[in-house]
Design an enzyme around this catalytic site. Structure first.
Site, PDB file in Angstrom:
ATOM      1  N   SER A   1       0.841  -1.195   0.000  1.00  0.00           N
ATOM      2  CA  SER A   1       0.000   0.000   0.000  1.00  0.00           C
ATOM      3  C   SER A   1       0.876   1.245   0.000  1.00  0.00           C
ATOM      4  O   SER A   1       2.000   1.228   0.512  1.00  0.00           O
ATOM      5  CB  SER A   1      -0.860  -0.003   1.263  1.00  0.00           C
ATOM      6  OG  SER A   1      -1.407   1.271   1.512  1.00  0.00           O
TER       7      SER A   1
ATOM      8  N   TYR B   1      -0.500  -0.052  10.145  1.00  0.00           N
ATOM      9  CA  TYR B   1      -0.781  -0.758   8.885  1.00  0.00           C
ATOM     10  C   TYR B   1       0.357  -0.534   7.885  1.00  0.00           C
ATOM     11  O   TYR B   1       0.877  -1.484   7.300  1.00  0.00           O
ATOM     12  CB  TYR B   1      -2.101  -0.224   8.309  1.00  0.00           C
ATOM     13  CG  TYR B   1      -2.460  -0.743   6.942  1.00  0.00           C
ATOM     14  CD1 TYR B   1      -3.009  -2.002   6.778  1.00  0.00           C
ATOM     15  CD2 TYR B   1      -2.284   0.060   5.805  1.00  0.00           C
ATOM     16  CE1 TYR B   1      -3.366  -2.469   5.518  1.00  0.00           C
ATOM     17  CE2 TYR B   1      -2.637  -0.392   4.548  1.00  0.00           C
ATOM     18  CZ  TYR B   1      -3.172  -1.658   4.405  1.00  0.00           C
ATOM     19  OH  TYR B   1      -3.522  -2.110   3.164  1.00  0.00           O
TER      20      TYR B   1
ATOM     21  N   LYS C   1       2.921  -3.331   6.355  1.00  0.00           N
ATOM     22  CA  LYS C   1       3.099  -3.530   4.911  1.00  0.00           C
ATOM     23  C   LYS C   1       4.581  -3.351   4.526  1.00  0.00           C
ATOM     24  O   LYS C   1       5.116  -4.110   3.710  1.00  0.00           O
ATOM     25  CB  LYS C   1       2.219  -2.572   4.111  1.00  0.00           C
ATOM     26  CG  LYS C   1       0.735  -2.921   4.144  1.00  0.00           C
ATOM     27  CD  LYS C   1       0.451  -4.264   3.458  1.00  0.00           C
ATOM     28  CE  LYS C   1      -1.041  -4.582   3.355  1.00  0.00           C
ATOM     29  NZ  LYS C   1      -1.277  -5.957   2.855  1.00  0.00           N
TER      30      LYS C   1
END
Lengths: 294, 294
Positions: free
Chosen positions: A125, A149, A153
């Site tokens: 992402s 997050y 990632k």
């Protein structure tokens, strides 16, 4: 060709499944078997001739990753993950699913040994980047995520690159820009993300050791998105939009990048829509049968 | 001030211990207690007035990290790690010590909760970078390690930044350049790495969210190092050098960066020696009592 998709019940998983069923082949080889995995068993697709298995499993649970790849899939699309907001609210769950689950999958692949080396496509992402940014983010810009997050990632990317370098798998990480979620059934519109992988097989030589790629996207503000909607669908449709603030979302998005160069991905054949008008038109054509309520 | 040093038996750990003993204080506060931890119990330093405990422990073993910080140290220097060559040869050990050990330490800190938030100094490495490089690597250059060690350090940096952002600790990661190993007793020469941290305490405000810093170093080739030795110690000393190739070391070093800008670290007060001649002179003065065998 035997394919495993993790996170298959999500939007991208469903669109990818539909696209693969329509194509019937991947990288020039007919698709014989597709295993769809998610924490809740994904629905079976209707449009495929391949043998389809659906599995409910959590990769972070000991033993589950080994079971998931026991059939030695040639290609794995690892889409499974907890999304940004949830990973920020639930620290343990985010690390468990996004980091431990990904690592368990990589370790299960390595444990097979004996030359097994699947193509592993990992959806990362743009949340791996964190403000402040230059006007446009180049491919060699550092990763300083401002969310758990994004951190998870970024770690997944690093693991994927090392396991690929060591020869345990053949990985490619694709950093998706913000995905405009469309309601209704899956369609091919958003599968442009996979356009560089699905037809070409994306040659390892062209990738080199820097296997994590920022994807191109349409760069626009929410105001520009609303203006595009107004141009195409008219004032009454655009007038239905209501502004509702969400402090958590606002804080997360404030640290996200606005413009990505994505030169390498473009050179490798990845494409985005050319404007937000095009995204609105595709949505009307494919999700709404060419019409909408004025 | 209560300090924990992990990896305390290593060269940097011993030099840091000696330096702290000499200073008697850190960030303006007297040092009352020092806990030295390594897989084999480190030697007790002679020059300190602080209470010293030495501990043999492996942070990756369940429960050991919690025990290591049970005394709630104010400052933790997390130096423990498997070095580059070993992490490349022993994949499991590298990940266990460098990734799982670091994560266990961070999780143990988080588990204490109740506002405990130690300063955590993490020694990273320029091995987080991987060729090809620009002529000089800027602070915002991406991390594309070409070793498992570099991957593990990059992941440690990412975890440290996220745990710091979430308020569980007050982290700073310092990417050490190649450390010129000196034989004999520890001395202050190499403690320049810590010069920005030890006297100033390195204010959190000056650091911002990008807590991982590339350190300045002396940029020179091995041929230039030998020339410096020849200038200072003469032909006979330089003539004792024998060339011995090591394929693993050659492959690892080929992917390492040659020149680091380190603008942020310099602005924050970190300094390197000004030339390799200076490094040779310091070595003779401090490790060899000002003389050597001609």
């Amino acid at each position: 060709m035997h394919i495993l998709i993790t996170g298959a019940a999500g939007m991208i998983g469903r669109k990818l499944t539909e696209r693969l069923g329509k194509d019937g082949a991947l990288a020039g080889k007919p698709i014989e078997k597709v295993r769809l995995l998610d924490v809740l068993a994904p629905p079976k697709p209707e449009n495929t001739k391949a043998k389809v298995e659906t599995v409910a499993a959590d990769l972070a649970t000991p033993g589950e990753a080994a079971k998931a790849i026991a059939g030695r899939p040639d290609t794995i699309f690892h889409l499974a993950g907890v999304v940004s907001g949830e990973a920020e609210v639930d620290f343990d769950k985010g690390y468990r699913v996004n980091l431990d689950g990904t690592r368990a999958l990589l370790e299960a692949i390595r444990a097979i040994g004996d030359g097994y080396r699947p193509r592993l496509v990992f959806t990362s992402s743009i949340a791996v980047f964190g403000a402040p940014f230059p006007p446009s983010i180049p491919d060699d810009f550092h990763l300083t995520p401002l969310t758990s997050y994004g951190t998870q990632k970024a770690i997944g990317e690093a693991l994927l690159a090392d396991y690929t370098r060591r020869g345990f798998c053949d990985g490619v990480g694709i950093r998706l820009p913000s995905v405009v979620v469309r309601p209704g059934k899956p369609n091919k519109a958003a599968s442009g993300f996979f356009s560089g992988i699905i037809p070409a097989g994306l040659a390892r030589d062209a990738l080199g050791p820097r296997i994590n790629l920022s994807m191109p996207g349409v760069c626009c503000t929410v105001a520009e998105q609303i203006a595009a909607l107004r141009r195409i669908a008219g004032d009454r449709v655009a007038g239905r939009i209501r502004r509702a603030e969400d402090a958590l979302v606002a804080r997360i998005v404030a640290g996200w990048p606005e413009r990505i160069e994505a030169r390498r991905a473009r050179a490798l054949g990845f494409k985005a829509e050319s404007s937000f008008d095009e995204i609105v038109r595709i949505h009307i054509d494919e999700d709404r049968g060419g019409t909408f309520v004025h």
